[in-house]
Structures are given as C-alpha cells and as structure tokens.
Design a protein around this motif. Structure first.
Motif, PDB file in Angstrom:
ATOM      1  N   THR A  63       0.835  -1.195   0.000  1.00 12.10           N
ATOM      2  CA  THR A  63       0.000   0.000   0.000  1.00 12.10           C
ATOM      3  C   THR A  63       0.872   1.247   0.000  1.00 12.10           C
ATOM      4  OG1 THR A  63      -0.066   0.182   2.416  1.00 12.10           O
ATOM      5  CG2 THR A  63      -1.748  -1.220   1.360  1.00 12.10           C
ATOM      6  N   VAL A  64       0.241   2.389  -0.230  1.00 12.58           N
ATOM      7  CA  VAL A  64       0.964   3.661  -0.175  1.00 12.58           C
ATOM      8  C   VAL A  64       1.676   3.798   1.165  1.00 12.58           C
ATOM      9  CG1 VAL A  64       0.636   6.162  -0.004  1.00 12.58           C
ATOM     10  CG2 VAL A  64      -0.469   4.887  -1.850  1.00 12.58           C
ATOM     11  N   GLU A  65       0.954   3.536   2.247  1.00 10.88           N
ATOM     12  CA  GLU A  65       1.551   3.708   3.572  1.00 10.88           C
ATOM     13  C   GLU A  65       2.688   2.722   3.804  1.00 10.88           C
ATOM     14  OE1 GLU A  65      -0.265   4.184   8.010  1.00 10.88           O
ATOM     15  OE2 GLU A  65      -0.915   5.461   6.357  1.00 10.88           O
ATOM     16  N   GLU A  66       2.536   1.504   3.333  1.00 11.91           N
ATOM     17  CA  GLU A  66       3.613   0.524   3.482  1.00 11.91           C
ATOM     18  C   GLU A  66       4.826   0.922   2.652  1.00 11.91           C
ATOM     19  OE1 GLU A  66       0.865  -3.461   4.311  1.00 11.91           O
ATOM     20  OE2 GLU A  66       1.395  -2.875   2.257  1.00 11.91           O
ATOM     21  N   ASN A  67       4.613   1.442   1.441  1.00 13.34           N
ATOM     22  CA  ASN A  67       5.720   1.931   0.626  1.00 13.34           C
ATOM     23  C   ASN A  67       6.496   3.019   1.353  1.00 13.34           C
ATOM     24  OD1 ASN A  67       6.271   1.289  -2.471  1.00 13.34           O
ATOM     25  ND2 ASN A  67       4.104   0.849  -2.094  1.00 13.34           N
ATOM     26  N   LEU A  68       5.780   3.896   2.046  1.00 13.57           N
ATOM     27  CA  LEU A  68       6.430   5.012   2.728  1.00 13.57           C
ATOM     28  C   LEU A  68       7.180   4.580   3.979  1.00 13.57           C
ATOM     29  CD1 LEU A  68       3.605   7.707   2.423  1.00 13.57           C
ATOM     30  CD2 LEU A  68       5.788   7.694   1.215  1.00 13.57           C
ATOM     31  N   THR A  69       6.654   3.599   4.671  1.00 14.09           N
ATOM     32  CA  THR A  69       7.245   3.244   5.966  1.00 14.09           C
ATOM     33  C   THR A  69       8.287   2.143   5.886  1.00 14.09           C
ATOM     34  OG1 THR A  69       5.383   1.735   6.385  1.00 14.09           O
ATOM     35  CG2 THR A  69       5.209   3.985   7.247  1.00 14.09           C
ATOM     36  N   VAL A  70       8.321   1.394   4.775  1.00 14.86           N
ATOM     37  CA  VAL A  70       9.187   0.219   4.721  1.00 14.86           C
ATOM     38  C   VAL A  70      10.671   0.576   4.800  1.00 14.86           C
ATOM     39  CG1 VAL A  70       9.314   0.109   2.183  1.00 14.86           C
ATOM     40  CG2 VAL A  70       9.523  -1.988   3.541  1.00 14.86           C
ATOM     41  N   ILE A  71      11.055   1.759   4.307  1.00 10.45           N
ATOM     42  CA  ILE A  71      12.475   2.140   4.374  1.00 10.45           C
ATOM     43  C   ILE A  71      12.679   3.433   5.164  1.00 10.45           C
ATOM     44  CG2 ILE A  71      13.107   0.976   2.213  1.00 10.45           C
ATOM     45  CD1 ILE A  71      13.023   3.717   0.857  1.00 10.45           C
ATOM     46  N   ALA A  72      11.699   3.778   6.001  1.00  7.70           N
ATOM     47  CA  ALA A  72      11.758   5.045   6.744  1.00  7.70           C
ATOM     48  C   ALA A  72      12.922   5.059   7.735  1.00  7.70           C
ATOM     49  CB  ALA A  72      10.451   5.272   7.478  1.00  7.70           C
ATOM     50  N   ARG A  73      13.514   6.238   7.881  1.00 10.01           N
ATOM     51  CA  ARG A  73      14.548   6.466   8.886  1.00 10.01           C
ATOM     52  C   ARG A  73      14.107   7.642   9.741  1.00 10.01           C
ATOM     53  NH1 ARG A  73      19.228   8.269   7.089  1.00 10.01           N
ATOM     54  NH2 ARG A  73      20.480   7.222   8.660  1.00 10.01           N
ATOM     55  N   SER A  74      14.545   7.664  10.984  1.00  9.21           N
ATOM     56  CA  SER A  74      14.113   8.707  11.903  1.00  9.21           C
ATOM     57  C   SER A  74      14.621  10.074  11.463  1.00  9.21           C
ATOM     58  CB  SER A  74      14.606   8.408  13.321  1.00  9.21           C
ATOM     59  OG  SER A  74      16.015   8.355  13.351  1.00  9.21           O
ATOM     60  N   GLY A  75      13.804  11.088  11.705  1.00 11.11           N
ATOM     61  CA  GLY A  75      14.167  12.451  11.341  1.00 11.11           C
ATOM     62  C   GLY A  75      12.941  13.315  11.171  1.00 11.11           C
ATOM     63  N   ALA A  76      13.138  14.500  10.627  1.00 10.37           N
ATOM     64  CA  ALA A  76      12.049  15.470  10.500  1.00 10.37           C
ATOM     65  C   ALA A  76      10.962  15.018   9.538  1.00 10.37           C
ATOM     66  CB  ALA A  76      12.618  16.820  10.062  1.00 10.37           C
ATOM     67  N   TRP A  77      11.348  14.260   8.498  1.00 14.76           N
ATOM     68  CA  TRP A  77      10.361  13.772   7.547  1.00 14.76           C
ATOM     69  C   TRP A  77       9.781  12.455   8.049  1.00 14.76           C
ATOM     70  CZ3 TRP A  77       8.133  16.357   3.718  1.00 14.76           C
ATOM     71  CH2 TRP A  77       8.782  17.486   3.217  1.00 14.76           C
ATOM     72  N   ASN A  78       8.516  12.504   8.477  1.00 13.98           N
ATOM     73  CA  ASN A  78       7.813  11.312   8.927  1.00 13.98           C
ATOM     74  C   ASN A  78       6.524  11.171   8.115  1.00 13.98           C
ATOM     75  OD1 ASN A  78       6.077  13.249  10.016  1.00 13.98           O
ATOM     76  ND2 ASN A  78       7.037  13.143  12.047  1.00 13.98           N
ATOM     77  N   LEU A  79       5.727  10.171   8.449  1.00 13.28           N
ATOM     78  CA  LEU A  79       4.518   9.903   7.682  1.00 13.28           C
ATOM     79  C   LEU A  79       3.574  11.096   7.677  1.00 13.28           C
ATOM     80  CD1 LEU A  79       3.347   7.538   6.059  1.00 13.28           C
ATOM     81  CD2 LEU A  79       2.137   6.830   8.130  1.00 13.28           C
ATOM     82  N   LYS A  80       3.393  11.714   8.824  1.00 19.22           N
ATOM     83  CA  LYS A  80       2.487  12.862   8.930  1.00 19.22           C
ATOM     84  C   LYS A  80       2.946  14.000   8.029  1.00 19.22           C
ATOM     85  CE  LYS A  80       0.490  16.022  12.393  1.00 19.22           C
ATOM     86  NZ  LYS A  80       1.004  17.290  11.845  1.00 19.22           N
ATOM     87  N   ARG A  81       4.234  14.255   8.031  1.00 20.75           N
ATOM     88  CA  ARG A  81       4.751  15.381   7.249  1.00 20.75           C
ATOM     89  C   ARG A  81       4.673  15.106   5.751  1.00 20.75           C
ATOM     90  NH1 ARG A  81      10.720  18.169   7.716  1.00 20.75           N
ATOM     91  NH2 ARG A  81      10.187  20.105   6.654  1.00 20.75           N
ATOM     92  N   VAL A  82       4.938  13.873   5.341  1.00 21.83           N
ATOM     93  CA  VAL A  82       4.828  13.527   3.918  1.00 21.83           C
ATOM     94  C   VAL A  82       3.377  13.657   3.464  1.00 21.83           C
ATOM     95  CG1 VAL A  82       4.990  11.642   2.235  1.00 21.83           C
ATOM     96  CG2 VAL A  82       6.886  12.082   3.811  1.00 21.83           C
ATOM     97  N   TYR A  83       2.437  13.220   4.309  1.00 21.97           N
ATOM     98  CA  TYR A  83       1.026  13.357   3.962  1.00 21.97           C
ATOM     99  C   TYR A  83       0.605  14.826   3.873  1.00 21.97           C
ATOM    100  CZ  TYR A  83      -0.023   8.363   4.508  1.00 21.97           C
ATOM    101  OH  TYR A  83      -0.094   6.997   4.351  1.00 21.97           O
ATOM    102  N   GLU A  84       1.166  15.665   4.712  1.00 23.34           N
ATOM    103  CA  GLU A  84       0.875  17.103   4.628  1.00 23.34           C
ATOM    104  C   GLU A  84       1.436  17.689   3.340  1.00 23.34           C
ATOM    105  OE1 GLU A  84       2.624  18.559   8.196  1.00 23.34           O
ATOM    106  OE2 GLU A  84       0.866  18.127   9.450  1.00 23.34           O
ATOM    107  N   PHE A  85       2.588  17.175   2.915  1.00 24.78           N
ATOM    108  CA  PHE A  85       3.227  17.689   1.708  1.00 24.78           C
ATOM    109  C   PHE A  85       2.512  17.191   0.457  1.00 24.78           C
ATOM    110  CE2 PHE A  85       6.658  18.200  -1.420  1.00 24.78           C
ATOM    111  CZ  PHE A  85       7.088  19.480  -1.110  1.00 24.78           C
ATOM    112  N   PHE A  86       2.088  15.937   0.492  1.00 17.55           N
ATOM    113  CA  PHE A  86       1.343  15.333  -0.619  1.00 17.55           C
ATOM    114  C   PHE A  86      -0.006  14.811  -0.100  1.00 17.55           C
ATOM    115  CE2 PHE A  86       5.721  14.389  -2.442  1.00 17.55           C
ATOM    116  CZ  PHE A  86       5.608  15.258  -3.522  1.00 17.55           C
ATOM    117  N   PRO A  87      -1.015  15.685   0.056  1.00 19.69           N
ATOM    118  CA  PRO A  87      -2.307  15.241   0.604  1.00 19.69           C
ATOM    119  C   PRO A  87      -2.938  14.089  -0.174  1.00 19.69           C
ATOM    120  CG  PRO A  87      -2.193  17.634   0.521  1.00 19.69           C
ATOM    121  CD  PRO A  87      -0.989  17.131  -0.213  1.00 19.69           C
TER     122      PRO A  87
END
Length: 241
Positions: A95-119
């Motif tokens: 899924t979109v959310e799984e694509n985003l979180t599967v390689i996520a690293r800690s930092g300022a860009w998180n799921l909430k911020r990416v969703y705000e950037f690309f609603p």
C-alpha cells in the motif's frame, strides 16, 4: 554556504566503457542543480555514479568533505542521499503507507509530514502501488525518498510521461522542497526550461564532461546559448509531456 557535494575529475562508466570523462562540479548546502544535455551524454550515469552503481576509474566524489568514492550504495543512503529513479520503482504489492514506511529512517520527515506535503497520498494511503496513477506514483516515489530523511534529493526525469497539470503540481512541490524546506536537490529533466525553473544552478554535459556551468536563471534567459548547447529548439513545456 558550505560544500555539500563535489565531483573531482571523475572518470566513470560501465565495464571498460567511459561515460563520465573528468567530470567536475560542486554543490553547496541547500542548493538545487539542473543537469542538462542531449541524450546519451551521461546525465543519468552521473546520478547512478553518485549512488555507487557504476565503475569509477579515476577521480573522487566528496560528500560533506569526505571521500565516498568507494562507499557502497547503502552507506550513501544512510549518509543522506535520497534517490528517486526514473522508473520510480515503487512496490506494486504494498500500500501507499507501506511503501512510505518500509524504508523510513528517523528524522524530520515522517509519515504525517509527507502526507501534509502530498495530501493525495494520504487520500490513497490504503491503495496498492499498482492502483495509482502515474502522477501519484511519482509523488509516492518522492515521498518514499523523503522518508529516508535525505540531505540531497536526486530526481531522474521526474516528469516523464505525466500530464501537464501534474507536471505543474510536481514542479511546484520540488521547488518548495528546496526553497522552503532547505533540501538540496539534483534534477535530471529532459525539458530544459522546466528544469531551470526548478533549480538555482545548472550544468550542461557533453560527452560526459561539463561544457557550461552557471545559474539557472541566467541560462534560462539566454535562449540562444541554451539552444546552442542542447542543439534543439527550446519550448516552455511541451503539450505531450
């Protein structure tokens, strides 16, 4: 601004074939750079070399002052290189959310911020990668790269095959990443005027070496120079993008 990236007289290619020939340029912290040139001059190879996917014969790549020429790709990603390949390479069965979180690293860009950037990605968060339009897939590819919290975003033909209205939206997003978010970027884009509109600096390649370097604004304003360097007429943004 301090130096973020430098190619120092780099010779690189595939096997024994040389594609980049004594290539040299620098990129400062927070800057954006357009890579222009005719087909086959080494634009994509430059990005592939930066990611560690080609053979380097001579020269060096410096990242934040450190020689990373022999680093493996995964170490470069951890150091802050965010890669958006031409083929997008999203995971179709996630899924979109799984694509985003599967390689996520800690930092300022998180799921909430990416969703705000690309609603639109939040709206499609439960859809699989192969259920997205081309524009949504490109947003996802960029969003996934942002989830690694890069210092430098590499974009290879980000507008390829997209409708003009989507191109306009994505170009605005890429500009905002640099201007408002302070994220450095390197953009390879086949439409030069569009690439120059998205960036601060530009270099033009010919036979794997830099034949022109300067500000994007100055090159965009000099249509005659731009046409002579690229060998084609320059249009704003073609209707068939």
């Amino acid at each position: 601004m301090s130096e973020l990236l430098a190619f120092d007289q780099l010779i690189a290619g595939y096997g024994n074939a040389v594609v980049l020939n004594r290539l040299g340029f620098t990129l400062q912290q927070g800057e954006s750079l357009a890579i222009l040139g005719r087909n086959g001059v080494g634009k994509t190879t430059l990005l592939e070399t930066l990611m560690g996917n080609t053979r380097v014969m001579q020269g060096a790549i410096r990242w934040c002052g450190e020689d990373i020429t022999r680093w493996p790709s995964h170490r470069r990603v951890r150091a802050g290189l965010g890669w958006v390949p031409q083929e997008r390479e999203i995971f179709p069965s996630l899924t979109v959310e799984e694509n985003l979180t599967v390689i996520a690293r800690s930092g300022a860009w998180n799921l909430k911020r990416v969703y705000e950037f690309f609603p639109r990605l939040e709206e499609r968060r439960g859809n699989y990668g192969n259920q997205l339009s081309g524009g949504e897939q490109q947003m996802l590819a960029i969003g996934r790269a942002l989830m690694t919290n890069p210092k430098l975003l590499l974009l290879d033909e980000p507008m390829e095959g997209l409708a003009p209205i989507v191109v306009e939206e994505l170009a605005a997003s890429i500009r905002r990443l640099c201007e408002s978010e302070g994220l450095a970027s390197i953009v390879v884009e086949q439409h030069p005027v569009l690439a120059l509109e998205m960036t601060h600096q530009a270099i033009v390649l010919e036979r794997g070496t830099v034949v022109h370097a300067g500000t994007s604004a100055a090159l965009a304003a000099d249509t005659a120079l731009l046409e002579s360097l690229l060998g084609v007429g320059i249009a704003e943004v073609p209707d068939d993008v």
